[in-house]
Design a protein around this motif. Structure first.
Motif, PDB file in Angstrom:
ATOM      1  N   ARG A 101     -38.068 -19.662   1.236  1.00  0.00           N
ATOM      2  CA  ARG A 101     -38.625 -18.361   0.859  1.00  0.00           C
ATOM      3  C   ARG A 101     -38.536 -18.230  -0.654  1.00  0.00           C
ATOM      4  O   ARG A 101     -37.449 -18.300  -1.223  1.00  0.00           O
ATOM      5  CB  ARG A 101     -37.837 -17.237   1.546  1.00  0.00           C
ATOM      6  N   SER A 102     -39.686 -18.038  -1.305  1.00  0.00           N
ATOM      7  CA  SER A 102     -39.710 -18.051  -2.771  1.00  0.00           C
ATOM      8  C   SER A 102     -40.444 -16.840  -3.304  1.00  0.00           C
ATOM      9  O   SER A 102     -41.380 -16.325  -2.678  1.00  0.00           O
ATOM     10  CB  SER A 102     -40.376 -19.338  -3.280  1.00  0.00           C
ATOM     11  N   GLU A 145     -36.393 -14.305   9.567  1.00  0.00           N
ATOM     12  CA  GLU A 145     -34.942 -14.354   9.575  1.00  0.00           C
ATOM     13  C   GLU A 145     -34.383 -13.198  10.395  1.00  0.00           C
ATOM     14  O   GLU A 145     -34.924 -12.095  10.347  1.00  0.00           O
ATOM     15  CB  GLU A 145     -34.418 -14.276   8.136  1.00  0.00           C
ATOM     16  N   GLN A 147     -43.044 -16.974   2.434  1.00  0.00           N
ATOM     17  CA  GLN A 147     -42.268 -17.861   3.287  1.00  0.00           C
ATOM     18  C   GLN A 147     -43.045 -19.145   3.497  1.00  0.00           C
ATOM     19  O   GLN A 147     -44.146 -19.149   4.041  1.00  0.00           O
ATOM     20  CB  GLN A 147     -41.977 -17.189   4.636  1.00  0.00           C
ATOM     21  N   SER A 177     -44.365 -12.418   3.015  1.00  0.00           N
ATOM     22  CA  SER A 177     -43.256 -11.743   3.685  1.00  0.00           C
ATOM     23  C   SER A 177     -42.869 -10.440   3.003  1.00  0.00           C
ATOM     24  O   SER A 177     -41.996  -9.728   3.491  1.00  0.00           O
ATOM     25  CB  SER A 177     -42.034 -12.661   3.759  1.00  0.00           C
ATOM     26  N   PHE A 228     -42.655 -12.108  -2.219  1.00  0.00           N
ATOM     27  CA  PHE A 228     -41.983 -13.228  -1.559  1.00  0.00           C
ATOM     28  C   PHE A 228     -42.950 -13.877  -0.561  1.00  0.00           C
ATOM     29  O   PHE A 228     -43.644 -13.190   0.194  1.00  0.00           O
ATOM     30  CB  PHE A 228     -40.729 -12.749  -0.824  1.00  0.00           C
TER      31      PHE A 228
END
Length: 795
Positions: free
Chosen positions: A676-677, A718, A671, A659, A669
């Motif tokens: 989301r990390s 999002e 998803q 993402s 990042f």
């Protein structure tokens, strides 16, 4: 303690610094009156007070008692039944408020039950909050009483205001009427507390009334019209009633204070004492001082002691002992080498310690209790008394010899100076021998070589010197116990350019014995420096060895812990495999035993055999995966990744989509469903899934030849609808959900915020009508709560 020693050792300067740290007048008075004590128990109690206050300063910060004025006169007036003024009552309220703040400051928090020496002082404070609150309610300033102080005062002031308004109304009509031409100015003024108007002198008969004043020129008369005389009289009567009511309120408040007079007096004393103690603690904090340990055996041991009046960044600390192996210390060395400073440091720190002040030295420094300190320091030549330098010093020495005893500390600076060196040295030895025989703790500085020999040859007497660097011609200010000093006159003169021939002739003038003694001192000094360098090097090596040892032990401990953990995990895994194998074996044996006895077909037996083989194959694959050193796959390059790429996060064993592109540190990042990390690129493996590349729907081909469809890379997981109306949000959400569904996103987040709930309700009503939405729910705690909705699409 004699006043001359206090002045000589500059004790009053310490007291001035102490008084500057007090926050109340009474506290400053106590500070200025502080003198060294002579009772060891009292001194230890004062040191404990300072120590406990210093601990509280470090823990809670400063305690300010700036408004604690001396109310002794006010309390005396309350004792005889007099009323206090508004200013005195406000000072009393301020005192009680200070007591409340101090009591709150002294209150222990949490489970701290260990008491210190200040707890009794804090516990004894009585804030008398109802009294201070009542005073503040009734009195606004030193000259103004509040309207609400009493119902009667409020009514009186209301009547005064009404009467004043009536007077203004009548005077205003007078000003605006036919009499306007008689007036000098169209204003209303006050004369003698009565309302008047300025009338021209020539028209005074045209305006009936009472004349109260006239201008300096006589052209204007200030007349009170007869129409308002009665109203003015009413105002005067009301003002007298107002004053009487104010006096009644002050008397009532004073009576309430008189009932608590003793408690108020205790508060005043305790606050002054606390201010005094915390001033000592503040001085100790600024000086980086510590509590000395007192003894009554005449033993002094200072560790890295600093003179408190010299900048702590510049002063050189000294180590000094006196009263253990020797009671007489003779300090020698060149001028400006620090001898006098060392002498003053010992005397001043003794005075400070006996006054209950901490001393600027390392902890566990020791001080002895002395009933008197005698100091002969500096040039006290007096022209008026016809005293030379030598005579003034001898006058002090005679006084010391008469008064000093075993409980005294005697300090001499340049003893025997100012006269013939031979006679001066002989006198100095005789004086010091007399004090030494009486067991009096003595410290003296000198240039005489005879005193060095005396110290070397006399038990209980020790040499000391202030170190001097001949190479740089600068003193180091270090005090060295056990080593006689050298004047270094020849070396210093040579460094400054005095011809060698002159120096040689000077050396020829001193005796062979003196020269040999100076050579011995020089040899001892060189040996000492060599030993110090070797000791420092040994200490450095020892510190390095300790550091390496600690690192090795830490590393060994980590390896042992890691090995134990690996063994434990392997053992647990082996037990698990054995247990599963046993269960499979038991199940298989039971099945084979049943074969033939029960109606179990061959096909059923073969099916169960295949299931068992599949379980064993699965277990073997799991073992092989755990033994693998690293997952297969090449190292990713940031250029290989694009938004929407399918990846696998190795550390989480989860699949997701990119993402954001990697930053300079290689972090990006990913998803993974609704999570989301931020992960490192080194923790990713690129999956052979569709790549999202175009702004419209495109087809991409996998390595297996299957065709998959993906949507624009601009579709995020999002959407933020904060600040939009329901209609605007639904229109934007409708397009976004279409794009997300075509992009094969499993789920998305809708950020709508909490607010009144209208936007959330409108979005939920819309989602219920969308056919390709499988379900939706509010986010969990920590993911947005009621401000975020998670939407899952149908597959």
């Amino acid at each position: 303690m004699n006043a001359k020693a206090l002045q000589t050792l500059e004790y009053p300067k310490i007291i001035e610094q102490l008084a500057a740290r007090a926050t109340s007048p009474l506290g400053r008075t106590l500070c200025l009156g502080l003198l060294p004590g002579e009772n060891i128990d009292t001194i230890r109690a004062c040191q404990a007070n300072t120590r406990d206050a210093l601990s509280r300063l470090f823990a809670k910060g400063s305690l300010s008692l700036g408004a604690a004025k001396d109310l002794g006169a006010s309390l005396k007036r309350l004792e005889i039944g007099s009323s206090l003024s508004m200013a005195e009552l406000l000072d009393l309220a301020a005192l009680l408020e200070n007591a409340a703040r101090a009591k709150s400051y002294g209150r222990r928090e949490g489970g701290d039950v260990v008491r210190d020496t200040l707890d009794d002082l804090f516990d004894a404070l009585q804030p008398l909050t109802p009294l201070s609150t009542e005073i503040r309610r009734c009195i606004l300033t030193e000259e103004e009483m509040a309207n609400d102080a009493s119902a009667a005062l409020k009514q009186i002031r209301r009547s005064i205001r009404i009467s004043g308004d009536r007077i203004h109304s009548q005077l205003q009509s007078f000003l605006n009427g036919s009499a306007r031409t008689y007036l000098q100015d169209g204003v209303i003024t006050m004369r003698g507390g009565r309302y008047c108007i300025p009338v021209k002198a020539e028209y005074k008969n045209q305006v009936p009334g009472m004349i109260h004043d006239q201008s300096s020129t006589g052209a204007t008369l200030f007349v009170e019209p007869m129409a308002i005389v009665k109203l003015n009289n009413e105002i005067r009567e009301l003002e007298l009633k107002e004053q009487a009511e104010i006096e009644r309120i002050l008397a009532e408040l004073s009576a309430q204070a008189a009932q608590e007079r003793e408690l108020i007096g205790y508060d005043l004393e305790n606050l002054a004492e606390l201010d005094f103690i915390f001033a000592k603690a503040s001085l100790a904090m600024d000086m980086e001082a510590t509590e000395p340990l007192f003894n009554d055996q005449g033993r002094i041991r200072l560790r890295k002691a600093r003179h408190p009046l010299i900048d702590k960044k510049k002063v050189v600390p000294i180590d000094l002992s006196l009263g253990e192996d020797f009671d007489l210390l003779i300090v020698t060395g060149p001028n400006t080498g620090g001898k006098t400073v060392s002498l003053k440091t010992v005397g001043l720190l003794t005075l400070m310690g006996q006054a209950g002040l901490h001393i600027p030295a390392l902890d566990r420094s020791q001080l002895a209790l002395f009933s008197e300190v005698y100091a002969d320091i500096g040039d006290e030549q007096s022209i008026e008394q016809s005293l030379s330098t030598f005579s003034s010093h001898m006058t002090n020495v005679v006084s010391f010899l008469e008064k000093a005893d075993e409980q005294s500390l005697v300090l001499f600076d340049e003893l025997g100076a100012g006269t013939d060196p031979t006679e001066g040295a002989a006198l100095a030895i005789a004086i010091l021998s007399t004090l030494h025989e009486k067991g009096i703790r003595t410290m003296a500085t000198t240039h005489y070589s005879e005193l060095k020999v005396y110290a070397l040859s006399t038990p209980g007497v020790e040499n000391a010197c202030c170190e001097f660097d001949v190479e740089t011609l600068r003193p180091t200010y270090r005090l060295l116990i056990g080593i006689p000093g050298k004047s270094n006159a020849f070396a210093i003169s040579g460094k400054l350019g005095l011809p060698a021939a002159i120096i040689d002739r000077a050396k020829a003038q001193i005796s062979e014995q003196d020269e040999s003694f100076e050579d011995v001192i020089s040899s001892l000094e060189e040996s000492r420096k060599t030993i110090e360098r070797e000791q420092l090097e040994i200490a450095r090596y020892k510190e390095e060895v300790q550091t390496l040892k600690a690192q090795l032990e830490e590393k060994s401990g980590k390896l042992d812990a890691r090995r134990e953990k690996m063994i434990q995990e392997a053992s647990e895994e082996a037990h698990r495999i054995l247990r599963e194998a046993k269960e499979y074996a038991d199940e298989t044996m039971k099945t084979f035993h049943k074969f033939g006895k029960e109606n179990i077909s061959v096909q059923e037996m073969e099916k169960r055999r295949q299931e068992l083989r599949q379980k064993m194959s699965k277990a073997e694959k799991q073992m092989a995966m755990k033994k693998a050193a690293a997952p297969a796959g090449k190292k990713l390059n940031p250029k290989d990744l694009h938004l929407g790429d399918a990846v696998k996060v190795l550390s989480m064993n989860l699949k997701g989509t990119v993402s954001s592109l990697p930053d300079a540190k290689g972090n990006l990042f990913v998803q993974m469903g609704i999570m989301r990390s931020k992960v490192s690129i080194s923790d990713l493996v690129l999956l052979d899934d569709p790549v999202i590349t175009g702004p419209s729907i495109t087809l991409t081909k996998t390595s297996t030849g299957k065709m998959k469809m993906s949507k624009s890379a601009s579709v995020g997981i999002e959407i933020n609808l904060l600040g939009k109306t329901v209609d605007e949000a639904v229109a934007e959400l409708d397009k976004y959900l279409d794009d997300a569904y075509l992009a094969h996103l499993p789920s998305v987040r809708i950020v709508h915020g909490k607010g009144t709930g209208a936007l959330r309700k409108g979005i939920h009503n819309y989602l219920r009508r969308v056919k390709y939405v499988a379900e939706f729910h509010l986010a969990e705690f920590g993911e947005g709560d009621a401000g975020v909705t998670i939407v899952t699409f149908k597959k």
